[in-house]
Structure formats: structure tokens, C-alpha cells
Enzyme design. Structure first.
Site, PDB file in Angstrom:
ATOM      1  N   HIS A 237      -1.311  25.457 -11.027  1.00 40.80           N
ATOM      2  CA  HIS A 237      -2.019  25.552  -9.662  1.00 40.80           C
ATOM      3  C   HIS A 237      -3.268  24.739  -9.892  1.00 40.80           C
ATOM      4  O   HIS A 237      -4.090  24.649 -10.983  1.00 40.80           O
ATOM      5  CB  HIS A 237      -2.512  26.972  -9.571  1.00 40.80           C
ATOM      6  CG  HIS A 237      -2.866  27.394  -8.001  1.00 40.80           C
ATOM      7  ND1 HIS A 237      -4.091  26.993  -7.758  1.00 40.80           N
ATOM      8  CD2 HIS A 237      -2.272  27.778  -6.898  1.00 40.80           C
ATOM      9  CE1 HIS A 237      -4.104  27.207  -6.451  1.00 40.80           C
ATOM     10  NE2 HIS A 237      -3.167  27.764  -5.978  1.00 40.80           N
TER      11      HIS A 237
ATOM     12  N   ASP B  86       4.618  31.638  -6.026  1.00 44.50           N
ATOM     13  CA  ASP B  86       5.675  31.341  -5.461  1.00 44.50           C
ATOM     14  C   ASP B  86       6.829  31.704  -6.353  1.00 44.50           C
ATOM     15  O   ASP B  86       8.179  31.400  -6.245  1.00 44.50           O
ATOM     16  CB  ASP B  86       5.923  29.716  -5.204  1.00 44.50           C
ATOM     17  CG  ASP B  86       5.140  29.562  -3.869  1.00 44.50           C
ATOM     18  OD1 ASP B  86       5.087  30.361  -2.896  1.00 44.50           O
ATOM     19  OD2 ASP B  86       4.379  28.442  -3.738  1.00 44.50           O
TER      20      ASP B  86
HETATM   21  N1  ACO Z   1       5.799  22.007 -14.743  1.00 46.21           N
HETATM   22  C1  ACO Z   1       5.567  21.097 -15.714  1.00 46.21           C
HETATM   23  N2  ACO Z   1       4.338  20.346 -15.756  1.00 46.21           N
HETATM   24  C2  ACO Z   1       3.639  20.527 -15.029  1.00 46.21           C
HETATM   25  C3  ACO Z   1       3.716  21.541 -13.823  1.00 46.21           C
HETATM   26  C4  ACO Z   1       4.996  22.044 -13.781  1.00 46.21           C
HETATM   27  N3  ACO Z   1       4.900  22.918 -12.675  1.00 46.21           N
HETATM   28  N4  ACO Z   1       2.331  21.317 -13.228  1.00 46.21           N
HETATM   29  C5  ACO Z   1       1.556  20.546 -13.801  1.00 46.21           C
HETATM   30  N5  ACO Z   1       2.279  19.917 -14.778  1.00 46.21           N
HETATM   31  C6  ACO Z   1       1.774  18.865 -15.634  1.00 46.21           C
HETATM   32  C7  ACO Z   1       1.696  17.675 -15.313  1.00 46.21           C
HETATM   33  O1  ACO Z   1       2.992  16.925 -15.683  1.00 46.21           O
HETATM   34  C8  ACO Z   1       0.490  17.009 -16.012  1.00 46.21           C
HETATM   35  O2  ACO Z   1       0.969  16.637 -17.597  1.00 46.21           O
HETATM   36  P1  ACO Z   1       0.319  15.412 -18.175  1.00 46.21           P
HETATM   37  O3  ACO Z   1      -1.230  15.827 -18.274  1.00 46.21           O
HETATM   38  O4  ACO Z   1       1.205  15.384 -19.432  1.00 46.21           O
HETATM   39  O5  ACO Z   1       0.710  14.328 -17.204  1.00 46.21           O
HETATM   40  C9  ACO Z   1      -0.590  18.220 -16.005  1.00 46.21           C
HETATM   41  O6  ACO Z   1       0.196  19.468 -15.911  1.00 46.21           O
HETATM   42  C10 ACO Z   1      -1.637  18.321 -14.903  1.00 46.21           C
HETATM   43  O7  ACO Z   1      -0.433  18.132 -13.702  1.00 46.21           O
HETATM   44  P2  ACO Z   1      -1.165  17.653 -12.265  1.00 46.21           P
HETATM   45  O8  ACO Z   1      -0.166  17.280 -11.395  1.00 46.21           O
HETATM   46  O9  ACO Z   1      -2.358  16.692 -12.490  1.00 46.21           O
HETATM   47  O10 ACO Z   1      -1.910  19.142 -11.741  1.00 46.21           O
HETATM   48  P3  ACO Z   1      -2.221  19.497 -10.218  1.00 46.21           P
HETATM   49  O11 ACO Z   1      -3.378  20.209 -10.431  1.00 46.21           O
HETATM   50  O12 ACO Z   1      -2.560  17.979  -9.365  1.00 46.21           O
HETATM   51  O13 ACO Z   1      -1.175  20.017  -9.520  1.00 46.21           O
HETATM   52  C11 ACO Z   1       0.171  21.413  -8.804  1.00 46.21           C
HETATM   53  C12 ACO Z   1      -0.990  21.423  -9.265  1.00 46.21           C
HETATM   54  C13 ACO Z   1       0.869  20.531  -7.689  1.00 46.21           C
HETATM   55  C14 ACO Z   1       0.579  22.905  -8.174  1.00 46.21           C
HETATM   56  C15 ACO Z   1       1.440  21.563  -9.754  1.00 46.21           C
HETATM   57  O14 ACO Z   1       0.971  22.404 -11.184  1.00 46.21           O
HETATM   58  C16 ACO Z   1       2.778  21.617  -9.684  1.00 46.21           C
HETATM   59  O15 ACO Z   1       3.502  20.597  -9.191  1.00 46.21           O
HETATM   60  N6  ACO Z   1       3.610  22.686 -10.126  1.00 46.21           N
HETATM   61  C17 ACO Z   1       4.959  23.032  -9.179  1.00 46.21           C
HETATM   62  C18 ACO Z   1       4.984  23.011  -7.929  1.00 46.21           C
HETATM   63  C19 ACO Z   1       4.343  24.505  -7.463  1.00 46.21           C
HETATM   64  O16 ACO Z   1       4.599  25.473  -7.808  1.00 46.21           O
HETATM   65  N7  ACO Z   1       3.617  24.425  -6.470  1.00 46.21           N
HETATM   66  C20 ACO Z   1       3.014  25.558  -5.771  1.00 46.21           C
HETATM   67  C21 ACO Z   1       1.582  25.611  -5.807  1.00 46.21           C
HETATM   68  S1  ACO Z   1       1.010  27.024  -5.188  1.00 46.21           S
HETATM   69  C22 ACO Z   1       1.014  26.799  -3.536  1.00 46.21           C
HETATM   70  O17 ACO Z   1       0.749  25.962  -3.126  1.00 46.21           O
HETATM   71  C23 ACO Z   1       1.053  28.246  -2.776  1.00 46.21           C
END
Ligand code: ACO
Length: 430
Positions: A307, A364
């Protein structure tokens, strides 16, 4: 903390007022930055940018705190319901019994769609995603209330239009489901409460009413309540952006539905279930899948984890996980996908990759398993999120509309394209 921060650019000193929120969070007011220095701030994806002041929802992502209008989410989840919480979000205070009765009456009085909208439903192919139908139909509904754009009506008619939107989104959602599954439309019933009425429109048939199961009604009502607002996320920020141009409430909410649709936002609940189904179909217990995620094979992500704001735990996920166990026990159901989800959570919470990146289950991760147990089809999951989020969008729309200093939202950019060049006629281009 009160005072100013000082920014020095090329020996030019600029004092930036510090704005302190009611829970102590601090923002630097950079409104004078461009005029004074010619610079702007650059913050793609807005991780450090406050776009507004808001009195609706407070989140402390480090401590896992979520409060609606000062009330803790766990307390509301235990003691309130979706409609009372909707009133709280929109009007700022818990309603008296008279106010609640009036709000409920408005919801019931406005639950029917204009008959003309039935023909619009007919135009969608059965393959249409219900989120596309929902967004289009919310926008279309505004066509039946031309006064929505009128200055006086925007003010005085707000309570009715707000109730109409919250009530009709549920009717539109149920009609979309029935349409997509080739089922006859079931109209709402005035004697049913909000969530029970939705389930009735989804699952009754012309010959037989859906038998109300209180534990199912309660579980779905809780999902709506937990999704009701979440401060400046992608969809709410979109609603505020559209509202800032003085577009009407329905148009703003319709834009919110589009923003919510994506798998990185509201679409994650559908993506979680698809992921669990895929893992199950491959006979994996989750271990192989997690290795692929960690090695970034095909840029896979553990959906339902991570998140932008919560960096320790998502308080909604804790409540929903407990509810998930309860619902499955009440319905005497076991679900192999729940076993996989629990296994994934257990491995991920103890794995360096997820620990280092502060990735925890979000709301979720478990909500989809509850919805599946209730019988809600996969492509309707994000629609459930949209129904739940509607009061939050309405509250944010109201805040934008009532802001005496409100201006149209208009971010800037740093241009990285070509500098000025001359036009070359087509026959002279290489
Ligand atoms: N699985 C694996 N790796 C992840 C995940 C995940 N779910 N989420 C983030 N990471 C990793 C990224 O690959 C990145 O790794 P790196 O540093 O090696 O490149 C690091 O964690 C940071 O990730 P970002 O994408 O920069 O984090 P951001 O804050 O932009 O994204 C998000 C947040 C979109 C929620 C992300 O965690 C994600 O894609 N989660 C899965 C989708 C999801 O569950 N979305 C629902 C969010 S809650 C809602 O909207 C109700």
C-alpha cells in the site's frame, strides 16, 4: 509545531509556511514558490504532495490508523453500519435518529432509475465489464437531472442528489449484473434496508425472493463500510480533480469509478482472486508463485499486498480477515483459495523481500474470498468497492464545492520534449 521552513535557491531565501493538521502532520505551503523563484516542485505519483486540506478521513500509515471524521474504523465496523457511516462521512457528524430516518427515506425515495435508462442498459454487449457499465450509467443518470449543473440546485439540492447517487449506484450495479448474465431485472423494494435491498436485486428471481441471511447482509455491509473512504487515493483525487472544474456530482463520481477500475487500485480485489485461482489451478501452494514474484518474473506482484500509505498493516485487512473466517464458518463453506491466501500471507510476512519493502496484506487480500462465498461474481468485485466508496466521493465532492478558496485543480509539469524547431514539408522529410 508552528513556523516556517526556509528554502534557498541561488542565494534567494524563501520562507515556506508550515501548515499543521489536527493530528500533527506537517505540510510546507509552496503556493508562492513559482512566483517567487520560477521553480515548481516535482513529485510524480504525488508521494509527498498534499493536494488539499480535508476534514473527512485521517490515516497514519506507519501506525495503521484509519479514522472517519475522528472515529476509529474498528469501532465503526463493530458498532455502526454502512448507511449511518455514509451520513457521518458526508455531513461530518453521526446522525440523530431523525436525521438517519430522513436520510434513509431519501435513499428509498430515489432508488428507482428513470425508465429511460433501461434502454441504455440494452445497448451494452453481455461481455461488457460491469465497471464500464457502472461508470457510463452513473454519468448517463445525470442527464435526467439537468438542474444538477444549476448554481442554486448545486447548493440546495445537494442532500437529495447525494442520496440519489448513493441509492442509484446500487440499483445500477445490480442491473448491470443481471444484464451481463442475461437475467431479468429485479426492482428494489422499499421495505428493505440498503444492503439487503442490493442482495435482493442481485439474487431474487421474478418468482422467488432471495431469502435474507443476516450474516451475509452484515458481511457485505461491513465490506461497504470499510471501503467508504480512504483520503486522497487515486479515485478520490480524481473525483476532487473533476469536481474542481465544477462538473456535477454524477460526472465526478463516474470519473472516480474509472480511476478505481485499474488493478493497482480497486481492481486489485478481482486480481487477487484471479491470482489465487491461477495458483490453485497450477497445483501450487503459493511457494512457487512467491518465488516468481520475488524474482520479478514477468513483473508479477502479490496482489492484495502493499500500500502506498500503510507501511505496517492495513487496519481494514485485520477486520476483514476475521470476518472472512466468520462468513465461511456461518455458511459452512471451506474454500481452498482461503487456504492458499493464508499460506501466501504466512510466507510473505516472514520473507525478507516483503519485510524490507514493508509489504503487508491490504483490504483487498481477503475481501474477495468473502464476496466469492456470498456468490458475487468475480467481475462484480470492483463494483462492490465502488458502491462502498460512493459516500467518500460524495463527501469529498461536497468539501470541494464548499471550499471558499477553491480553484480549478491544475498541476504543472517539467517539459522534457524538443525545444523549438521549424516545420518541414512532408516531401522534404527523410
Ligand atoms: N508484490 C511484490 N512486490 C511489490 C508489491 C507486491 N504487491 N508491491 C510493491 N512491490 C515492490 C515493488 O516491486 C518495488 O520493489 P523494488 O524496490 O525492488 O523495485 C517496491 O515494492 C515498491 O513498490 P512501488 O510500486 O514503488 O510501491 P507503490 O507505493 O507505488 O505501490 C501499490 C503501491 C500499487 C499498492 C503496490 O504495492 C501494488 O502494486 N500492490 C499490488 C496491487 C494491490 O494490491 N493494490 C491495492 C492497493 S489498496 C487499494 O487500492 C484499495
Amino acid at each position: 509545531m508552528n513556523g516556517t521552513a526556509e528554502l534557498i535557491i541561488d542565494n534567494k531565501h524563501l520562507k515556506l509556511p508550515m501548515i499543521v493538521g489536527s493530528e500533527g502532520e506537517v505540510g510546507l505551503d509552496v503556493a508562492a514558490l513559482r512566483n517567487e523563484t520560477g521553480c515548481i516542485t516535482l513529485d510524480p505519483a504525488y508521494g509527498n504532495t498534499g493536494a488539499c486540506k480535508s476534514a473527512i478521513t485521517f490515516i497514519d500509515g506507519e501506525k495503521g490508523i484509519l479514522q472517519y471524521r475522528g472515529y476509529d474504523i474498528a469501532e465503526l465496523a463493530a458498532k455502526s453500519n454502512f448507511i449511518e457511516t455514509s451520513y457521518l462521512l458526508i455531513y461530518g457528524e453521526l446522525p440523530t435518529s431523525a436525521q438517519l430516518a430522513e436520510f434513509s427515506c431519501e435513499l428509498t425515495d430515489n432508488q428507482m432509475l428513470h425508465e429511460g435508462m433501461r434502454f441504455l442498459f440494452e445497448g451494452f454487449p453481455t461481455s461488457a465489464h460491469p465497471m464500464g457499465i457502472l461508470s457510463a450509467m452513473i454519468n448517463a443518470a445525470s442527464s435526467y437531472f439537468p438542474n444538477l449543473l444549476n448554481g442554486t440546485e448545486r447548493q440546495t439540492g445537494f442532500p437529495r442528489h447525494a442520496a440519489r447517487l448513493i441509492s442509484q449506484v446500487r440499483t445500477i450495479a445490480a442491473f448491470s449484473y443481471r444484464k451481463a448474465h442475461g437475467l431479468p431485472t429485479i426492482y428494489p423494494k422499499s421495505n428493505l434496508k440498503y444492503t439487503a435491498n442490493f442482495l435482493h436485486m442481485m439474487f431474487s428471481s421474478p418468482n422467488e425472493d432471495w431469502v435474507i441471511q443476516p450474516e451475509i447482509v452484515r458481511a457485505l455491509d461491513l465490506i461497504f463500510l470499510l471501503h467508504a473512504d480512504h483520503e486522497q487515493n487515486c479515485s478520490t483525487a480524481t473525483v476532487r480533480m473533476v469536481a474542481s472544474s465544477r462538473a456535477n456530482l454524477f460526472a465526478s463520481a463516474s470519473a472516480g469509478v474509472c480511476a478505481l477500475w485499474g488493478p493497482l487500485h480497486g481492481g486489485a480485489n478481482q486480481a487477487v482472486l484471479e491470482m489465487l485461482e491461477e495458483i490453485h489451478a497450477e497445483g501450487d501452494d503459493g511457494t512457487r508463485f512467491l518465488n516468481e514474484v520475488k524474482n520479478k518474473v514477468g513483473n508479477r506482484r502479490l496482489m492484495g499486498f502493499g500500500h502506498r500509505v500503510y507501511k505496517n498493516f492495513d487496519p481494514r485487512a485485520v477486520i476483514i480477515k476475521e470476518q472472512c473466517d466468520k462468513v465461511l464458518a456461518n455458511l459452512h463453506k471451506s474454500d481452498p483459495l482461503l487456504d492458499i491466501a493464508k499460506k501466501l500471507e504466512e510466507i510473505a510476512l516472514n520473507d525478507d523481500y516483503f519485510i524490507a519493502r514493508k509489504l503487508y496484506p491490504n483490504v483487498d487480500f481477503y475481501s474477495g474470498i468473502i464476496m466469492r462465498a456470498i456468490g458475487i461474481p468475480l467481475d462484480m468485485f470492483t463494483v462492490m468497492f465502488a458502491i462502498g466508496r460512493m459516500p467518500g466521493w460524495v463527501a469529498n465532492f461536497k468539501e470541494v464545492m464548499e471550499d471558499p478558496d477553491g480553484r480549478i485543480a491544475r498541476p504543472r509539469q517539467i517539459y522534457t520534449g524538443h525545444t523549438l524547431r521549424n516545420y518541414v514539408a512532408v516531401e522534404q522529410r527523410a
